[in-house]
Design a protein around this motif. Structure first.
Motif, PDB file in Angstrom:
ATOM      1  N   TRP A 426     -15.462 -18.226  66.211  1.00  0.00           N
ATOM      2  CA  TRP A 426     -14.740 -18.726  67.576  1.00  0.00           C
ATOM      3  C   TRP A 426     -16.001 -19.703  68.318  1.00  0.00           C
ATOM      4  CZ3 TRP A 426     -10.739 -18.424  70.966  1.00  0.00           C
ATOM      5  CH2 TRP A 426     -10.880 -18.456  72.075  1.00  0.00           C
ATOM      6  N   ASP A 431     -10.873 -22.716  64.455  1.00  0.00           N
ATOM      7  CA  ASP A 431      -9.746 -21.870  64.276  1.00  0.00           C
ATOM      8  C   ASP A 431      -9.868 -20.763  63.431  1.00  0.00           C
ATOM      9  OD1 ASP A 431      -8.538 -23.608  66.085  1.00  0.00           O
ATOM     10  OD2 ASP A 431      -6.811 -24.349  64.416  1.00  0.00           O
ATOM     11  N   ARG A 461      -2.532 -18.335  62.200  1.00  0.00           N
ATOM     12  CA  ARG A 461      -3.706 -19.130  62.656  1.00  0.00           C
ATOM     13  C   ARG A 461      -3.978 -18.862  64.353  1.00  0.00           C
ATOM     14  NH1 ARG A 461      -4.465 -24.600  64.717  1.00  0.00           N
ATOM     15  NH2 ARG A 461      -2.221 -24.889  64.345  1.00  0.00           N
ATOM     16  N   LYS A 463      -5.260 -20.374  67.089  1.00  0.00           N
ATOM     17  CA  LYS A 463      -5.775 -21.787  67.860  1.00  0.00           C
ATOM     18  C   LYS A 463      -7.029 -21.621  68.813  1.00  0.00           C
ATOM     19  CE  LYS A 463      -4.069 -25.992  69.602  1.00  0.00           C
ATOM     20  NZ  LYS A 463      -5.138 -26.733  68.633  1.00  0.00           N
ATOM     21  N   ASN A 464      -8.136 -22.184  68.142  1.00  0.00           N
ATOM     22  CA  ASN A 464      -9.405 -21.934  69.103  1.00  0.00           C
ATOM     23  C   ASN A 464      -9.233 -22.674  70.381  1.00  0.00           C
ATOM     24  OD1 ASN A 464     -12.263 -22.214  70.186  1.00  0.00           O
ATOM     25  ND2 ASN A 464     -12.684 -21.250  68.149  1.00  0.00           N
TER      26      ASN A 464
END
Length: 478
Positions: A426, A431, A461, A463-464
């Motif tokens: 993170w 991601d 997933r 998503k960052n």
């Protein structure tokens, strides 16, 4: 690794040594001062109680490869010795999420003095605030209530100040960018407490910065002291009668310390009471001066050098002429109650809550939360940043701002707790692809029960959403 200054022989200016000889007449004491000035400075941290208690922090980090030694004058402060230096202190998860602040213990003293005797000011100014160590310490003492006007003169340091305030979850600040000499005239008798950690010659930081004496001279010291006097006079005029003013420096000579205060007392002999700090903590008697100030030479506690004085304004004084600058119209409007309630409900749905100490304002499609106590100062001075951004309005609802999420959001039933490895990913801006089932739609992600952000779940997933300026490279926690 964190920057630790290697021991090296320091070439002290002769005039500086003469000043120190006067301050330290005992030969052994003087020799110890010269000796310790050549040794590296111990590292230290302060637990940020806005996010975690000291007890919980110690439990959380009990198995870490470090040794913590309590700082005697600050229950949140600890000297830290790393047994494994592969990961720098600044790359620990607890630092990145704002659970601790890397701060030299001597610099914790001014804030301890500011809140001595269990005082609880609700309007406070930090006149020279960057990089934010004392501002964040003050905010923790105030439990994010009331108002801190955090001023920084150097434009290049305002961004750093804001970054540290944001990381530590501070919500009760308003940032200004002025030469602090204007505040006595612009905001007369406005604050219940003021901290002036004055710019100085920096003699006390020699163990951290061997170049501190590169441009030192007696003439420059006298010039700095004149600036300090002007700043102190400004602070005194901005202080309410009955309020406390803390004057501190990280320098050691009397010119910038005792003599600067003496000039203020000489100008207002009937309006100032010096409050002794000799009982501030066990051991303070070792560094208290006859006047009641703390004059911390580095050999006393194996720390940086520091000076702290506490002054009480006993009566009001004649106000100064207003500096005459134009503030301009504030480009914000308060949000109507009905709309505020709708926004609050939407925020609560994702875990964001705030109390009555913050008020909701709008600029175009931006929603901001301001400390309520700042409203009385609007129109009197220009702010570089008021409070913090909550969200942007768009056609599908609200886009919540990262700073508001990490400061205000609490874990929800749908929150996804990251592993250490995932949290490291993170902070690298990547991601995340967990093996476990993920909640649907948007959710909060946490590590160590600390909210790291609001994310979108796309298939399997995460998503960052970490802002690019917060992405870290290099060694991180494991």
């Amino acid at each position: 690794m964190d920057p630790i200054v290697s021991a090296e022989v320091i070439d002290f200016p002769a005039q500086f040594l003469a000043l120190m000889r006067q301050a330290l007449p005992n030969n052994d004491d003087f020799a110890e001062f010269i000796s310790i000035s050549q040794r590296p400075l111990r590292r230290a941290i302060r637990v940020n109680t806005l996010k975690i208690s000291v007890k919980d922090f110690l439990a959380l980090t009990a198995e870490y490869p470090w040794q913590l030694t309590p700082v005697p004058w600050c229950e949140e402060g600890f000297w830290v010795q790393l047994d494994d230096e592969q990961v720098p202190l600044g790359s620990y998860a607890e630092h990145l999420s704002g659970l601790f602040y890397i701060q030299e213990p001597s610099s914790m003293l001014p804030v301890q003095a500011l809140f001595a005797a269990d005082e609880s000011p609700l309007s406070l100014m930090d006149m020279a605030a960057a990089p934010g160590s004392k501002t964040t310490q003050i905010a923790a003492k105030m439990a994010n209530q009331g108002l801190i006007v955090a001023n920084e003169y150097a434009a290049s340091r305002v961004k750093v100040l804001h970054a540290n305030i944001s990381r530590c979850g501070v919500t009760n600040t308003a940032l200004t960018h002025f030469d602090a000499r204007v505040f006595g005239a612009a905001l007369p008798e406005q604050f219940e407490a003021i901290l002036l950690d004055a710019p100085c010659s920096g003699e006390g930081v020699i163990r951290k910065d061997p170049q501190a004496f590169a441009h030192w001279s007696l003439e420059s010291t006298q010039e700095i002291a004149q600036t300090q006097r002007e700043l102190l006079f400004s602070a005194f005029h901005a202080l309410k009668p009955g309020g406390r003013l803390i004057y501190s420096t990280c320098t050691l000579n009397h010119i910038e310390n005792q003599q600067v205060i003496a000039s203020l007392i000489a100008a207002f002999p009937d309006a100032i009471a010096v409050e002794s700090l000799g009982n501030l903590f066990p051991g303070a008697e070792r560094v208290v001066t006859p006047e009641g100030y703390l004059h911390v030479f580095p050999q006393r506690f194996d720390s940086e050098g520091f000076f702290v004085a506490s002054l009480r304004k006993t009566v009001g004084v004649t106000t100064l002429a207003h500096p005459g600058f134009k503030v301009g119209k504030l480009p914000f409007q308060p949000v109507p109650l009905k709309i505020k309630q709708a926004i609050s409900e939407q925020a609560m749905a994702i875990g964001i809550q705030w109390d009555e100490s913050l008020s909701l304002w709008q600029r175009d499609k931006e929603l901001w939360l301001f400390p309520k106590q700042v409203e009385s100062l609007m129109g009197k001075v220009k702010f570089s940043r008021l409070g913090f951004r909550l969200a942007e309005i768009h056609n599908k609802g609200y886009r919540w701002h990262h700073e508001a999420i990490t400061a205000l959001a609490k874990p929800m039933p749908t929150t996804f707790e990251l592993t250490a490895e995932q949290a490291s990913e993170w902070y690298r801006g990547r991601d995340i692809y967990p093996d476990t089932e993920l909640p649907k739609g948007d959710c909060l992600v946490t590590y160590q029960q600390q909210v790291l952000g609001l994310v979108k779940i796309i298939n399997q997933r995460i998503k960052n959403s970490l802002p690019r300026e917060l992405v870290r490279n290099g060694p991180l926690f494991k």
